[in-house]
Motif scaffolding. Sequence first.
Motif, PDB file in Angstrom:
ATOM      1  N   PHE A   1      33.388 -77.636   7.463  1.00  0.00           N
ATOM      2  CA  PHE A   1      34.289 -78.536   6.736  1.00  0.00           C
ATOM      3  C   PHE A   1      34.541 -79.813   7.548  1.00  0.00           C
ATOM      4  N   LEU A   2      34.792 -79.629   8.840  1.00  0.00           N
ATOM      5  CA  LEU A   2      35.089 -80.778   9.700  1.00  0.00           C
ATOM      6  C   LEU A   2      33.832 -81.601   9.942  1.00  0.00           C
ATOM      7  N   GLU A   3      32.699 -80.921  10.032  1.00  0.00           N
ATOM      8  CA  GLU A   3      31.430 -81.653  10.193  1.00  0.00           C
ATOM      9  C   GLU A   3      31.154 -82.528   8.976  1.00  0.00           C
ATOM     10  N   ARG A   4      31.483 -81.993   7.802  1.00  0.00           N
ATOM     11  CA  ARG A   4      31.267 -82.779   6.581  1.00  0.00           C
ATOM     12  C   ARG A   4      32.196 -83.985   6.545  1.00  0.00           C
ATOM     13  N   LEU A   5      33.441 -83.782   6.968  1.00  0.00           N
ATOM     14  CA  LEU A   5      34.371 -84.913   7.009  1.00  0.00           C
ATOM     15  C   LEU A   5      33.860 -85.975   7.986  1.00  0.00           C
ATOM     16  N   ALA A   6      33.415 -85.516   9.161  1.00  0.00           N
ATOM     17  CA  ALA A   6      32.931 -86.458  10.182  1.00  0.00           C
ATOM     18  C   ALA A   6      31.680 -87.179   9.694  1.00  0.00           C
ATOM     19  N   ALA A   7      30.810 -86.437   8.999  1.00  0.00           N
ATOM     20  CA  ALA A   7      29.573 -87.053   8.504  1.00  0.00           C
ATOM     21  C   ALA A   7      29.900 -88.145   7.490  1.00  0.00           C
ATOM     22  N   HIS A   8      30.849 -87.857   6.609  1.00  0.00           N
ATOM     23  CA  HIS A   8      31.195 -88.865   5.614  1.00  0.00           C
ATOM     24  C   HIS A   8      31.877 -90.068   6.271  1.00  0.00           C
ATOM     25  N   PHE A   9      32.647 -89.796   7.304  1.00  0.00           N
ATOM     26  CA  PHE A   9      33.285 -90.879   8.042  1.00  0.00           C
ATOM     27  C   PHE A   9      32.214 -91.825   8.599  1.00  0.00           C
ATOM     28  N   SER A  10      31.147 -91.248   9.146  1.00  0.00           N
ATOM     29  CA  SER A  10      30.080 -92.079   9.716  1.00  0.00           C
ATOM     30  C   SER A  10      29.258 -92.797   8.645  1.00  0.00           C
ATOM     31  N   GLU A  11      29.225 -92.213   7.444  1.00  0.00           N
ATOM     32  CA  GLU A  11      28.560 -92.933   6.346  1.00  0.00           C
ATOM     33  C   GLU A  11      29.374 -94.168   5.983  1.00  0.00           C
TER      34      GLU A  11
ATOM     35  N   LEU B   1      45.431 -81.334   3.630  1.00  0.00           N
ATOM     36  CA  LEU B   1      46.176 -82.108   4.629  1.00  0.00           C
ATOM     37  C   LEU B   1      45.209 -82.769   5.612  1.00  0.00           C
ATOM     38  N   MET B   2      44.178 -82.013   5.979  1.00  0.00           N
ATOM     39  CA  MET B   2      43.177 -82.546   6.912  1.00  0.00           C
ATOM     40  C   MET B   2      42.456 -83.739   6.287  1.00  0.00           C
ATOM     41  N   LYS B   3      42.140 -83.608   5.010  1.00  0.00           N
ATOM     42  CA  LYS B   3      41.485 -84.733   4.318  1.00  0.00           C
ATOM     43  C   LYS B   3      42.395 -85.954   4.330  1.00  0.00           C
ATOM     44  N   ASP B   4      43.678 -85.736   4.088  1.00  0.00           N
ATOM     45  CA  ASP B   4      44.621 -86.864   4.083  1.00  0.00           C
ATOM     46  C   ASP B   4      44.606 -87.587   5.424  1.00  0.00           C
TER      47      ASP B   4
END
Length: 407
Positions: A239-249, A274-277
Amino acid sequence: MLSIVAELAIAIFMTMNNNGPMKTFDSIQILRPELATSYLALLTAQPGRPIALFAPRRVGKTYFLDGDLSPAAEKAGFLPVYADLWLNRTAPLDAINQALEEALDDVNVPHSVLGRMVKTPVRKVGVLGASLGLGRTPTRRDLPDKPELRMDTLIARLANDAGKPVLLMLDEIQALAHSAGGDAVIASIRAVLQKHKKKVFAVFTGSSQEALGEMMMSAGGPMYQFAQLLTFPFLEIEFLERLAAHFSEVHPRKRLDVVALQRVFEHIGFKPALMKDIVKEMSAEGQTDVRLALEKFMKDDRNVPAWQGVFDALQPLEQAVLVILAHGIAPMGKDTIMALSTIPAVNATLAKVRAALDRMRKAGILCNPPKVGYMIEDRLFRDYLATTYQPNYITNGKIGTLRRIQE
Ligand SMILES: Nc1ncnc2c1ncn2[C@@H]1O[C@H](COP(=O)(O)OP(=O)(O)O)[C@@H](O)[C@H]1O
Ligand SMILES: [Mg+2]
């Protein structure tokens, strides 16, 4: 370093340039089909015995029932039926029956009126063929009014009409532990599930470990040794890897430290929304320091009034107890009670403190895990209280009041 405006422009450009549905942090979804399959296997291996999934609030139980378990169940030949017992805690059996009745309608009533007409033999056709008189729809004995009997009949009919077993998902079942007549409701559910063990399988969820534990473990209680209690797993690092990947996109030259994200995720109690927020907030500002983002989030004027509002609505004794808990002090210790008893507005006794703790547990503000004792359920709320209020009465051992820490 790029300005915020430039960051945002890049962010918007990146999202617009994406092919397919627009990807956002919100659209990141972790599916757990293997977990769903493993639960279904467990259920079919022990007919008549439900499983009860425990996890704290907002970690993804309902999301899983809806997004993973229901589709997996359908694929495996079950008919999934969902009822939220927390929303309907004053009439839980009615909520279950309504869900079953809706499912029964879906199974029996074809979706278009035309479909229904075709299914029923036509008795008379008007002279000009304009009015179609429909044949008598096949009637069945009415459903019993008594909710327990009604549930029994509905389950039998539903499994029969659908031609497959029902997977009954009862969300937040611990709502029954605190509701009047809850024991009788559980007893009915248990009786029906055991009677129809080939036709219905059941999954419960619960947000309160102690309420769920109490229900399962209290000998003589209707749930005793009934369901199999399982810990529902938190989302993992993917889940966190996906968030980080999208952040880098969105921010091609920036990376988020997944280990730091993991620490914050744990700190906020593994709550994905909450993490997404927090990460959305970071993305909006091009910020990569997760700790800093959390600190900022804690001071955010969308959170503070909510926490303060909860606190302000409590009685003075409850407030005092909450601040004590936030600072990690045992609320029912002898010294604590003595100090609390000296505060005029609070006027505590052991019995009053115990009652206050229990009230706040029922309100979902506190939890009381075995061997740990009372805790503030929401870690961020606890942090907020600990940094906002000082229990002076305890630290001086003298008469004191709750005092806001000056900023
Ligand atoms: N697997 C998941 N992937 C992405 N987001 C999730 C996932 N599970 C939960 N969430 C997010 O967390 C929110 C809270 O989840 P929810 O299922 O309502 O928690 P619970 O039922 O345990 O209280 C959801 O609305 C969703 O935004
Ligand atoms: Mg839920």
